[in-house]
Design an enzyme around this catalytic site. Structure first.
Site, short mmCIF file in Angstrom:
data_model
loop_
_atom_site.label_atom_id
_atom_site.label_comp_id
_atom_site.label_asym_id
_atom_site.label_seq_id
_atom_site.Cartn_x
_atom_site.Cartn_y
_atom_site.Cartn_z
N SER A 184 0.83 -1.20 0.00
CA SER A 184 0.00 0.00 0.00
C SER A 184 0.88 1.27 0.00
CB SER A 184 -0.96 -0.03 1.19
OG SER A 184 -1.95 0.94 1.04
N ASP A 281 -7.97 -3.28 -7.24
CA ASP A 281 -7.51 -2.97 -5.89
C ASP A 281 -8.60 -2.25 -5.09
OD1 ASP A 281 -4.76 -2.44 -4.18
OD2 ASP A 281 -6.23 -0.83 -3.96
N HIS A 349 -6.50 -5.92 -1.34
CA HIS A 349 -5.54 -4.83 -1.17
C HIS A 349 -4.44 -5.36 -0.28
CE1 HIS A 349 -4.04 -0.73 -1.00
NE2 HIS A 349 -4.05 -0.76 0.31
#
Ligand SMILES: *[C@@H]1O[C@H](CO)[C@@H](O)[C@H](O)[C@H]1NC(C)=O
Ligand SMILES: *[C@@H]1O[C@H](CO)[C@@H](O)[C@H](O)[C@H]1NC(C)=O
Ligand SMILES: *[C@@H]1O[C@H](CO)[C@@H](O)[C@H](O)[C@H]1NC(C)=O
Ligand SMILES: *[C@@H]1O[C@H](CO)[C@@H](O)[C@H](O)[C@H]1NC(C)=O
Ligand SMILES: *[C@@H]1O[C@H](CO)[C@@H](O)[C@H](O)[C@H]1NC(C)=O
Ligand SMILES: *[C@@H]1O[C@H](CO)[C@@H](O)[C@H](O)[C@H]1NC(C)=O
Ligand SMILES: *[C@@H]1O[C@H](CO)[C@@H](O)[C@H](O)[C@H]1NC(C)=O
Length: 416
Positions: A184, A281, A349
């Site tokens: 991330s 995502d 994610h």
């Protein structure tokens, strides 16, 4: 350009919720033999002003390598969104996202950080380090805010340097193999710091970088607003990021701040790179493509919770997002000889730190390859490793770890 506090807060909340939904799974999956690693504060960091948002010392967690992996190093940037204005950064400074004071002092190492050969066959015996994230700008800012009553340190770039300098004498400086990774906002950090990482290591070391869920697209939202672009623009100027971005990139663009987007920096990275991302995502879906500011009536709420509930026109928009991501990666796919790619079609994610998605009996696969296998094949040059999944809903190996923004508000305060 301005992005309201609402957006900043939304980014933070989104992240907290994603983590909320991940945490219980991680614990459950490996409840028997969990590897728990203690925190190391970087005591020398204050000498170079490398401090978390609130002024606390930065930190990492190190689990030592052994056997044949004794001289190999994996560094993993922790993720956790960003803060792009003073109010949201002040709020963040009083949470585990902006201060080591509020962080868990122990972290579970799983997936790519696991020390178990059957759960992490290619990296289990390496030195594995998790770099804690407390600056709010993907370890890339360098500024300070001080108006007499409020004080904030935007010192991500110095934190990065302080941690590296702390690790070099611990063996990183003699590394034979190394991998810089992250998920991330941490996956974005590995784009930003990849070549710099290689510069610290011996010339004959094999150095590579991996980004997990860090390929944030410069994409307009469904109301055609550049929501993410203005968010990053605010972030880069608030935290003094621009001077730390790739010089080749910033000198080539009219708006140098855009080099915070990996798609513009990627072609200047000379170190071999692996991009792991879902084409849908969940973070990007919920905050770049369909931020709540662009869906005030909540037409997307059900679709956000469950892709099976999306209407045909919503699916078409999602397929458009996937197409744009693949188009953006086309040059990399075709011409990056030493590059690797794994773009699957799961609503997820971050997939490298969770055992379920990294390597398990039923973990996601593309062309019958797990993520662990694809990354290992690429790192060790066993074979070309560029996998692109067929579009949703064809992939039956997905877990679709979605239910992110549907959790009750009550939990949010605990996490942020
Ligand atoms: C490694 O993982 C396997 C598969 O989950 C498990 O059976 C084994 O007990 C683990 N080994 C250690 C040393 O934890
Ligand atoms: C300093 O900034 C904070 C946050 O923006 C604000 O609440 C405070 O009033 C400011 N103090 C002064 C002296 O301007
Ligand atoms: C910390 O700083 C001191 C003085 O600059 C230096 O001697 C020492 O080696 C440093 N320690 C680490 C772990 O970097
Ligand atoms: C790199 O060179 C050093 C010094 O010559 C040597 O000790 C080390 O083993 C080499 N590393 C690799 C990965 O070949
Ligand atoms: C970046 O710029 C330097 C100096 O201008 C140049 O030598 C180098 O080849 C460039 N790198 C890439 C990847 O374009
Ligand atoms: C689009 O962005 C502008 C400027 O930031 C803002 O005023 C407007 O409300 C936004 N519209 C939507 C639908 O988000
Ligand atoms: C998929 O991979 C597994 C394990 O690597 C292998 O046993 C199986 O035969 C493969 N299936 C196909 C369809 O290639």
């Amino acid at each position: 350009m301005r992005t309201g506090k609402a957006t900043a807060t939304a980014m933070a909340i989104a992240l907290a919720v994603v983590l909320l939904c991940i945490a219980p799974r991680r614990v459950r999956s490996a409840s028997d033999n969990r590897l728990i690693v203690g925190m190391t504060l970087v005591r020398n960091a204050s000498a170079i002003g490398a401090l978390c948002l609130d002024g606390s010392l930065p930190a990492y967690h190190l689990h030592r390598g052994f056997g044949a992996g004794e001289h190999n190093w994996l560094l993993q940037f922790e993720g956790g969104g960003w803060c792009n204005d003073i109010p949201s950064c002040l709020e963040r400074a009083n949470t585990r996202r902006g201060s080591t004071r509020y962080m868990t002092k122990y972290e579970v190492f799983s997936g790519i950080l696991s020390n178990n050969a059957s759960l992490n066959p290619d990296f289990y015996n390496w030195n594995r380090v998790k770099l804690r994230y407390c600056d709010g700008a993907s370890f890339a800012g360098d500024a300070k805010f001080d108006n007499g009553t409020s004080l904030l340190y935007f010192r991500g770039q110095r934190i990065w340097r302080a941690i590296i300098h702390d690790l070099l004498p611990k063996g990183l400086g003699r590394a034979q193999k190394a991998l810089l990774s992250g998920c991330s906002a941490g996956g974005l950090a590995s784009f930003l710091h990849c070549d710099n990482f290689a510069e610290y290591l011996p010339r004959n070391a094999s150095v590579k970088c991996l980004s997990d869920a860090g390929f944030f697209l410069d994409e307009r939202d469904i109301s055609l607003n550049h929501t993410m672009r203005s968010f990053y623009d605010d972030l880069v100027s608030l935290q003094g990021v621009e001077k730390n971005l790739d010089k080749n990139c910033t000198s080539s663009l009219v708006y140098p701040a855009m080099c915070f987007f990996p798609q513009y920096t990627l072609k200047y990275i000379t170190t071999p790179f692996f991009i792991l991302n879902s084409a849908y995502d969940v973070y990007q879906f919920h905050h770049i493509l369909v931020p709540s500011s662009a869906d005030v009536h909540g037409h997307w709420n059900r679709c956000k919770l469950d892709p099976a509930a999306c209407t045909d026109s919503q699916l078409e928009i999602l397929q458009g997002f996937r197409n744009d991501m693949l188009a953006t990666l086309r040059m990399f796919y075709q011409y990056s000889g030493r590059g690797g790619l794994f773009i699957n079609s799961c609503f997820a994610h971050c997939q490298s730190e969770l055992q379920e998605t990294w390597l398990a009996v039923d973990s996601p696969k593309v062309n019958n390859k797990t993520i662990s296998e694809a990354v290992g094949d690429w790192y060790y040059s066993r074979r070309v490793s560029k996998e692109i999944d067929c579009p949703y809903p064809c992939d039956k190996t997905c877990h679709n770890l979605i239910p992110v923004s549907g959790l009750p508000q009550v939990h949010l305060t605990e996490e942020i």
